[in-house]
Design an enzyme around this catalytic site. Structure first.
Site, short mmCIF file in Angstrom:
data_model
loop_
_atom_site.label_atom_id
_atom_site.label_comp_id
_atom_site.label_asym_id
_atom_site.label_seq_id
_atom_site.Cartn_x
_atom_site.Cartn_y
_atom_site.Cartn_z
N HIS A 183 0.84 -1.37 -0.02
CA HIS A 183 0.01 -0.02 -0.13
C HIS A 183 0.74 1.17 0.16
CE1 HIS A 183 0.98 -0.50 4.43
NE2 HIS A 183 0.72 0.95 4.48
C1 UD1 Z 1 -1.92 5.38 5.93
C2 UD1 Z 1 -0.63 5.97 6.43
C3 UD1 Z 1 0.61 4.86 6.22
C4 UD1 Z 1 -0.19 3.59 6.79
C5 UD1 Z 1 -1.28 3.27 6.37
C6 UD1 Z 1 -1.86 1.86 7.08
C7 UD1 Z 1 -0.42 8.26 6.38
C8 UD1 Z 1 0.55 9.44 5.55
N1 UD1 Z 1 -0.29 7.21 5.73
O1 UD1 Z 1 -1.88 5.09 4.56
O2 UD1 Z 1 1.78 5.25 7.06
O3 UD1 Z 1 0.91 2.65 6.81
O4 UD1 Z 1 -2.27 4.30 6.52
O5 UD1 Z 1 -2.92 1.17 6.28
O6 UD1 Z 1 -0.81 8.45 7.36
N2 UD1 Z 1 -9.09 4.72 1.72
C9 UD1 Z 1 -10.50 4.21 1.71
N3 UD1 Z 1 -11.01 3.84 2.79
C10 UD1 Z 1 -10.38 3.86 4.14
C11 UD1 Z 1 -9.08 4.62 4.13
C12 UD1 Z 1 -8.40 4.97 2.79
O7 UD1 Z 1 -11.09 4.02 0.56
O8 UD1 Z 1 -11.03 3.50 4.99
C13 UD1 Z 1 -8.50 5.13 0.34
C14 UD1 Z 1 -8.80 6.60 -0.03
O9 UD1 Z 1 -8.90 6.23 -1.27
C15 UD1 Z 1 -7.63 7.27 0.54
C16 UD1 Z 1 -6.40 6.44 0.34
O10 UD1 Z 1 -7.27 5.12 0.55
O11 UD1 Z 1 -7.19 8.50 -0.39
C17 UD1 Z 1 -5.20 6.52 1.06
O12 UD1 Z 1 -6.06 6.71 2.63
P1 UD1 Z 1 -4.83 7.51 3.67
O13 UD1 Z 1 -5.26 7.43 5.00
O14 UD1 Z 1 -4.73 8.78 3.26
O15 UD1 Z 1 -3.35 6.78 3.44
P2 UD1 Z 1 -3.01 5.33 3.56
O16 UD1 Z 1 -2.26 4.81 2.41
O17 UD1 Z 1 -4.20 4.45 3.95
N1 UDP Z 2 -4.04 -6.19 8.68
C1 UDP Z 2 -5.23 -6.99 8.85
N2 UDP Z 2 -5.70 -7.31 7.44
C2 UDP Z 2 -5.28 -6.92 6.32
C3 UDP Z 2 -3.95 -6.20 6.09
C4 UDP Z 2 -3.19 -5.90 7.32
O1 UDP Z 2 -5.67 -7.02 9.68
O2 UDP Z 2 -5.84 -6.98 5.38
C5 UDP Z 2 -2.97 -5.94 9.98
C6 UDP Z 2 -1.91 -6.48 10.09
O3 UDP Z 2 -1.70 -7.74 10.39
C7 UDP Z 2 -1.07 -5.39 11.04
C8 UDP Z 2 -1.85 -4.03 10.45
O4 UDP Z 2 -2.93 -4.40 9.76
O5 UDP Z 2 -1.62 -5.77 12.39
C9 UDP Z 2 -0.93 -3.58 9.80
O6 UDP Z 2 -1.57 -2.26 8.84
P1 UDP Z 2 -1.04 -1.76 7.63
O7 UDP Z 2 -0.15 -2.59 6.82
O8 UDP Z 2 -2.27 -1.11 6.99
O9 UDP Z 2 -0.10 -0.58 8.05
P2 UDP Z 2 1.58 -0.35 8.48
O10 UDP Z 2 1.58 -1.36 9.51
O11 UDP Z 2 2.07 -0.42 7.26
O12 UDP Z 2 1.40 1.04 8.74
#
Ligand code: UD1
Ligand code: UDP
Length: 366
Positions: free
Chosen positions: A206
């Protein structure tokens, strides 16, 4: 004592749930208010985690949603400020390195509220990662910095942060895993997907550096190719799903099992039973280290080198072509499971509670 816990994203829930539980047990008469910023909002990115991890219903839902970095951060700050005014907390507890973390720290510090930062001191030394900026700010202003590895301590020392603020407590994400081990084992997610335990590659990707540009199509092509040799299951993060749909001529690739994001118990069940994991997630590098599952990280760097030194993690680089090397690397890999890093033992949150709310010595001696 009045405490405000600020969470907003999937990994935040996993890191904070055991801290809230430990603090509530330690201070049953205290005020423990939970703020959910709403950075993640899909049921499978948010609600399911609160339910499965037993987090009490948030007291405040800020509903900031998606947006640019500035929009997300500014909206969170604007909506958190009145909550802090109302709650008047003695302490704000916040985990990780997401935009919700940055906003919470900045808001609190300007209102003279002490901040406890859980998972402090991680550094990728790559300022193009938005998380790196967020981490540096959180550690600069946090009063209590809770560290999960010794290298985090040297990172903070190098930034001139004094030892009185640092506490090496271990990994709260592993606390959650340990606490839910039995329910994870009972979930048997592989069987429901017709996968044999020990046979498949579990994929999550992601990071913007990988999925927001041309590397995504190349990665999917490489995974399709690999799927001819071993089953590949890929629960797709909403950012990645959005970027896949935006690709020219996007069609679901054959052989790849692309599924919705999974709840915590199902995901950990799949992770426990995987032959290997391919990821760019921070948390999954750590969980795989604890579980002893071979992990391949499709990134140029990691802020968690402890998972390479103490664990099973291999940094592939930001290079989809390296995916083709996974079967050979697995064949060569020793079967033994390294010991988890020090203090990744399921008790990090209790150590945090010991520091934030030391047990009353009179009660202990009574
Ligand atoms: C965010 C964090 C990242 C973390 C990740 C965990 C920042 C800068 N990034 O990235 O460090 O590793 O979360 O998963 O804070 N979206 C949905 N539904 C949701 C959430 C997001 O559709 O519930 C989509 C939207 O199109 C959104 C995109 O995902 O624009 C990105 O979401 P965002 O929270 O900005 O960043 P992540 O890539 O999720
Ligand atoms: N995770 C989950 N379902 C998924 C993918 C990840 O429960 O489909 C859990 C994973 O085991 C870990 C956490 O979500 O506990 C990590 O989240 P993510 O990878 O989104 O964020 P990051 O750690 O990179 O910030």
């Amino acid at each position: 004592m009045r405490i405000l816990y600020v969470v907003g994203t999937r990994p935040n829930f996993v890191k904070t749930a055991p801290v809230i539980a430990a603090m509530r047990a330690r201070l049953p008469e205290g005020r423990h208010a939970i703020v959910h910023t709403g950075q993640h909002y899909d049921r499978l990115m948010s609600e399911v985690f609160l339910e499965e991890l037993g987090v009490p219903a948030p007291d405040f839902m800020l509903e900031v949603g998606s947006g640019s970095h500035a929009q997300q951060t500014a909206r969170t700050m604007e909506r958190l400020e009145p909550v802090i005014e109302q709650e008047k907390p003695d302490l704000l507890v916040v985990p990780g390195d997401v935009n919700s973390t940055l906003a919470a720290v900045l808001t609190a510090v300007k209102m003279d509220v002490a901040v406890a930062h859980v998972e402090s001191g991680l550094r990728s030394f790559d300022l193009t990662m938005p998380e790196e900026v967020n981490r540096i700010v959180a550690d600069r202003f946090g009063s209590h910095l809770f560290l999960h590895s010794e290298e985090a301590m040297s990172n903070l020392r190098a930034e001139g942060i004094g030892p009185e603020r640092m506490h090496f407590v271990g990994n709260t994400m592993i606390d959650t895993l340990v606490a839910l081990e039995e329910r994870i084992a009972a979930a048997e997610a592989a069987a429901r997907l017709d996968l044999s335990p020990g046979s498949y590659l579990l994929v999550t990707l992601h990071r913007p550096a990988l999925v927001d540009g041309p590397l995504l199509a190349e990665t999917v092509a490489q995974l399709s190719h690999l799927a001819r040799q071993m089953p590949v299951v890929f629960p797709v993060h909403p950012r990645t799903r959005k970027m896949m749909k935006a690709l020219d001529d996007w069609t679901e690739p054959e052989g790849l099992l692309l599924i919705e994001p999974l709840g915590y118990l199902d995901f950990l069940s799949l992770e426990t039973d995987a032959r290997a994991v391919l990821t760019d997630s921070g948390g999954i590098q750590e969980e795989a280290t604890y579980l002893g599952i071979p992990c391949f990280t499709l990134r140029a760097n990691t802020e968690r080198p402890v998972t390479v030194q103490h664990g099973t993690n291999t940094l592939l680089g930001l290079d989809p072509a390296a995916i083709a090397e996974i079967p050979a690397a697995l064949a060569e890999r020793p079967a033994d499971r390294p010991e988890p890093p020090p203090l990744w033992d399921g008790h990090a949150s209790e150590r945090i509670a010991d520091i934030l709310a030391p047990p009353d010595p009179e009660l202990l001696s009574a």
